[in-house]
Write a protein that holds these residues in place. Structure first.
Motif, mmCIF file in Angstrom:
data_model
loop_
_atom_site.group_PDB
_atom_site.id
_atom_site.type_symbol
_atom_site.label_atom_id
_atom_site.label_comp_id
_atom_site.label_asym_id
_atom_site.label_seq_id
_atom_site.Cartn_x
_atom_site.Cartn_y
_atom_site.Cartn_z
ATOM 1 N N TRP A 152 0.806 -1.210 0.000
ATOM 2 C CA TRP A 152 0.000 0.000 0.000
ATOM 3 C C TRP A 152 0.839 1.261 0.000
ATOM 4 O O TRP A 152 1.544 1.546 -0.945
ATOM 5 N N TRP A 153 0.816 2.026 1.076
ATOM 6 C CA TRP A 153 1.373 3.369 1.080
ATOM 7 C C TRP A 153 2.665 3.430 1.879
ATOM 8 O O TRP A 153 3.028 2.459 2.536
ATOM 9 N N PRO A 154 3.335 4.568 1.854
ATOM 10 C CA PRO A 154 4.546 4.677 2.675
ATOM 11 C C PRO A 154 4.216 4.538 4.167
ATOM 12 O O PRO A 154 3.062 4.664 4.583
ATOM 13 N N THR A 155 5.231 4.289 4.941
ATOM 14 C CA THR A 155 5.100 4.123 6.379
ATOM 15 C C THR A 155 4.286 5.253 7.025
ATOM 16 O O THR A 155 4.418 6.411 6.643
ATOM 17 N N GLY A 156 3.441 4.876 7.947
ATOM 18 C CA GLY A 156 2.660 5.867 8.682
ATOM 19 C C GLY A 156 1.379 6.279 7.997
ATOM 20 O O GLY A 156 0.584 7.005 8.581
ATOM 21 N N HIS A 157 1.169 5.840 6.761
ATOM 22 C CA HIS A 157 -0.052 6.191 6.038
ATOM 23 C C HIS A 157 -1.033 5.035 6.234
ATOM 24 O O HIS A 157 -0.878 3.972 5.627
#
Lengths: 379, 379, 379, 379
Positions: A319-324
């Protein structure tokens, strides 16, 4: 896909989205959506992106161009559809709970077993297994990171029935829903605990409670609730279920499943305490997992809030970068991904119908115990 | 002890309690309480457990039976009393901020230096250094557990001035208080950051703001506030202070000290970010310290909520079993304990008046910067 | 005061501190400390600030200059001492649990009742009633702010027995302690729930578990634990207790009291869910109370984190400015304050011995239920 | 759509999903995906579900069958593409920051203004405006629920550059990225604060810092980072930006944008403090908004944790039942929904290119201030 309520919407999103984020062994085609009312089914198919619609599941299940049947209709219809689909050689994804009765679940599990021997697979949709934080909790615990498990605290807390003038829906009718909070959300608790710990519920002592025994009938449905009519109906399912259980590995679990936890909207909370550590989770903060590592130096121990959004975490890298963060629906995409991968590999996907049956037996034991003064009952 | 306001009460509690929980090299005798008004001082002495009272600090400071003078009066009186006491050979504990001006602080630091050479010691009361979580943060950071420090975020957030009809108190009068949020709570931020990191504030770029410039005068004081009279006065101190700083070791710190953070009652927040980890603290949850250990395995990293109540933690072993929290006042008992231990050992207690002076210089640089368009100013 | 263990230290602090922060109708004199060993008692008296010491509680209880006896010794000694003291016309403060058996508790309650008719009062030390957040929870709920109560979740979570090589202490010996987690911390849960809700536990279905049945004997005690010797002993109390209860007002409560909740140090958690709102508390964050007000506008509802440190909150005004937290021990000062105020007013202080007896009956019912396959048992 | 990096994936998901959950005035057709490399673009189009691909944006922008151009390429390409597209009569959605320089942004804004007069609209993609909690924060604040705004604290905290051996990417190259944390994440902070408060940044005092000035070059990109090569390059953008600002309505804002906040993965935190209340948000818990209502009764005030998943909340009703959270990508679907609705209504969508230009001017003022000793600079 059979059914286009809340679950149908979630499953549609999964079929739509999973191929865009995961390498799948096959490209799913969203072929036909089935509903009891032809007009509604057609409108839903249009909205949800299915190529066609039908009001006859029997006909659809028999169609040669259909490879997989996804069952999202109420629990009382699961057994008949699933068994027919499996017999017709279709893979089946069936929403939880597997069925409204143990007898039905047994028949389904048997049918699945027969089908599997022919390379046709069935999976029950305990989607929360694929919430990255829950999968990761399993990984930690199965790897021995919390040592010998002794304690499980599971609570699935919702509050949508707190208002005693909130109307009846099919979920409050035993004939349709099978049970109340026990089967709807308690089932999630049982499956998740068994999945994460690798232990089964062996015996239970349980109690059920219906706080509000009569409600206005439903005029128009909205979300899980709706507007009340002037007539009243009798609530025939439990508003809350409580049980203590002994797990196969020696741990003791307490479970509360309730729709009367005021202010808790979808707080599915799990805590696992072992000889070396602990893991804690709350679905209202589904991108986080708390991990207490008893091997940390004395004085430096504490629950770590891990954001389960790193490439190292299950599913997260797609999915998305870390924390997203991810949302509720992503677990359904993961479920579709795993299902297709397993089918392609000729491997039984999990949770199987046998797993679903086993959960059903636990729920049944809770009902039996509750009906017998909360005495201990084997699942 | 000089003064019997909020700080006098806290210090009295410390003198009363510390000997019951810590092995002290000397047993403190709570001899005489000094106040400007003889009647109030006498009543306070009775209530707070001092053997006698006086309205003449000069006389008390000269008494041969007094070994230590504890100064809890407003900042404009610190210099004169402290210097007199040190000259009279009394050890001195002086509340922060050390003084209202750098010039006074310099004189005090000089007097302390002279006294120290004769074995008479002075300490400035930055009590938060002795909150176990803050001491422990220092231990972690000084031990290199977060690696090279790059980032400090300090915010001292209160909200007791949000109501624009809240009355004037001496704390809003520059002549009495020296400065507003900057000197009162910003001073804590500067001291704590320097204490924890071992780095000093070298340069600052700062701004001050007074949101409410005129307020009703105070009729009757209650807590930090009170009831308003019908007359109005001009607020001559800052309501909020903001500054960015370069620390001696290369880190950049941002500091906000404000009495306008609606809903934040005493949120003294500190976060330290380094190349290997991070530490985070909030005084509103003073028994907790959050520690992020970058050396944890990938995927298992997260801020650990450490309850700083274990025997391994600073000061905590003297009190209650693990998990039984301490309160605001305990830091004062720890301060008394450390002060007496250092005096008995013939060792300069910390923070010294030189440390207090250095904080004062940083605050002064912030004021200078703010008065000069926020240009960078050396401390 | 009888006893100088952990509880003796906490009670001493209360007697020492309460008069400095509260206006009391009488000034307490810390007269004599009693312990089984004369030497230890003398040293403890010196350290804790008692004027004298004794190893003969009978002699002390008979002394004419003693007005009040504070019992902090293990549970098996409570009945004899308390009854003797009450007969001797002394007011009594007795640590919880009131006694190790219902029979003892009944005798004590009877003695207290007789004494009360002569103006001599007895109180049992469920100190958590005086944690400001808990008192405030009661105020909110008694004022109807959460409407009809339906759900109580109580969990008292500690982890000091997780290590299976941690040694035996008197708390693990049924003869001394009466019971394990049930009587030690489960008792707090029962009392707090009854206090806050105004409802009593009518029936229970319970289970007890001892995870570690044999441990090294204790060599030297430290805190609640200590160092192990090479010999081993049998654990005769429960490590964890679980029960479901029906309250007198129709609510259902679940209670877990455990010393095996890894990573939870002193997490006494309470949640009350009603038709109009909810209240939630965790002792590890004892200065906070969460309140969900269902009367807030739709879309704006949420659990409010209230810092219970405002002048409006119970007891808080006597201490520090807003946001400056209290610690574990403060509840004991509040207990002393209320006890003395009630005695002076000739009013039965709460919780009375009858209240303590009632808690004992609930705990007894849990044990009975657990011994009978978790069947429902009246308290 | 131009570009198929991280943003291209997010935008594709939005175009794919929005029509399934919202009633849109037009059904989007995902026609052609443009990338610099024909092969990569073709593969990406296949994966992301675009009908065709191209390596020539000029040709695509000129095609008559294209109604809308979505620009997801790096900032240095925005101006040329956007202006060409607008001139060709295509609506434009352009990722933030609008451009790498104010001059480019001005040209774009001018082109957008001309286009708008012909009914062709441009929007800049500050997607966080459409996170339900942020939209709801705006609703509360614009409705006066926190009174006069005095304080804003904004911090956008990431930690993906903490490792000094982490490699260079285009985001660390001033020529490609324009600026570092300031333009990438500081831009979000500026836009969100202005959107929520309705006030603009008038003056700023700022500082920039590059902690690690040289890094290995990138061998292979993974997520926002990648694997290092053996060669090294010079970091030409800021690692962290700090600024204090005066807003048009009198509030003071502090902003920190940093990629060195160890342990903070995507913590975009906003707090707004006013005379009647406060609002607080953290993107790591994006389904929650904290609201402090100063109008609550004294003693009952506290930050409410509102789960922004109710039908009453912006966008939430289109998705799942209450308590079932959304993820990062949903804001992009909301953006698409609002864009299409506004275009259909012949109404300028927000944020417009003029809004984007204004943000750019604030960022430019920060750079100017930082280059001039942090002196106050008008935006």
């Amino acid at each position: 896909m059979i059914g286009h309520g809340f679950m149908g919407v979630a499953h549609s999103q999964a079929w739509r989205v999973a191929p865009r984020f995961f390498d799948l062994p096959a490209r799913p085609v969203m072929s036909v959506l089935v509903g009891r009312d032809a007009g509604s089914a057609s409108a839903a198919a249009q909205r949800l992106g299915w190529e066609s619609s039908s009001d006859d599941w029997r006909e659809v299940v028999a169609r040669p161009d259909i490879d997989l049947v996804d069952i999202c209709s109420p629990g009382d219809s699961h057994a008949e559809i699933a068994i027919a689909a499996l017999r017709a050689g279709k893979h089946v994804l069936c929403e939880k709970p597997l069925a409204n009765t143990v007898a039905e679940a047994e028949a389904m599990s048997e049918a699945a077993s027969v089908a599997a021997s022919r390379g046709v697979y069935a999976m029950v949709g305990f989607s929360y297994r694929r919430v990255p934080a829950i999968t990761f909790a399993r990984d930690l615990i199965r790897a021995g990171r919390i040592g010998t498990l002794r304690r499980v605290q599971a609570a699935y807390l919702q509050d949508w029935l707190v208002d005693e003038n909130g109307p009846m829906t099919w979920r409050l009718d035993k004939d349709r829903a099978g049970s109340g909070s026990l089967g709807d959300i308690g089932a999630h608790a049982v499956d998740a605990v068994q999945f994460i710990t690798g232990q089964t519920f062996e015996q239970v002592s349980g109690a059920l409670e219906t706080f509000v025994r009569e409600r206005p009938l439903l005029a128009e449905g909205i979300g899980l609730g709706g507007t009340p009519s002037t007539e009243r109906g009798v609530v025939t399912v439990d508003d809350a279920a409580y049980f203590t259980a002994r797990l196969s590995g020696g741990a003791v679990a307490t479970v509360e499943a309730t729709r009367f936890a005021t202010g808790r909207k979808n707080a599915f909370r799990l805590e696992f305490s072992g000889s070396r550590g602990a893991v804690s989770f709350d679905l209202e903060r589904m991108n986080e997992l708390e991990f207490y590592d008893g091997d940390d130096p004395a004085g430096e121990q504490g629950f770590r809030r891990i954001l389960v959004t790193e490439p190292e975490h299950p599913y997260a890298g797609a999915w998305w970068p870390t924390g997203h963060g991810l949302g509720y629906e992503h677990a359904f995409s993961h479920q579709v991904r795993d299902l297709l991968v397993d089918i392609a590999a000729g491997r039984q996907p999990e949770p199987s119908f046998a797993d679903g049956l086993q959960v059903q037996r636990v729920l049944d034991a809770v009902e039996t115990s509750a009906a017998n003064g909360s005495g201990w009952t084997r699942a």
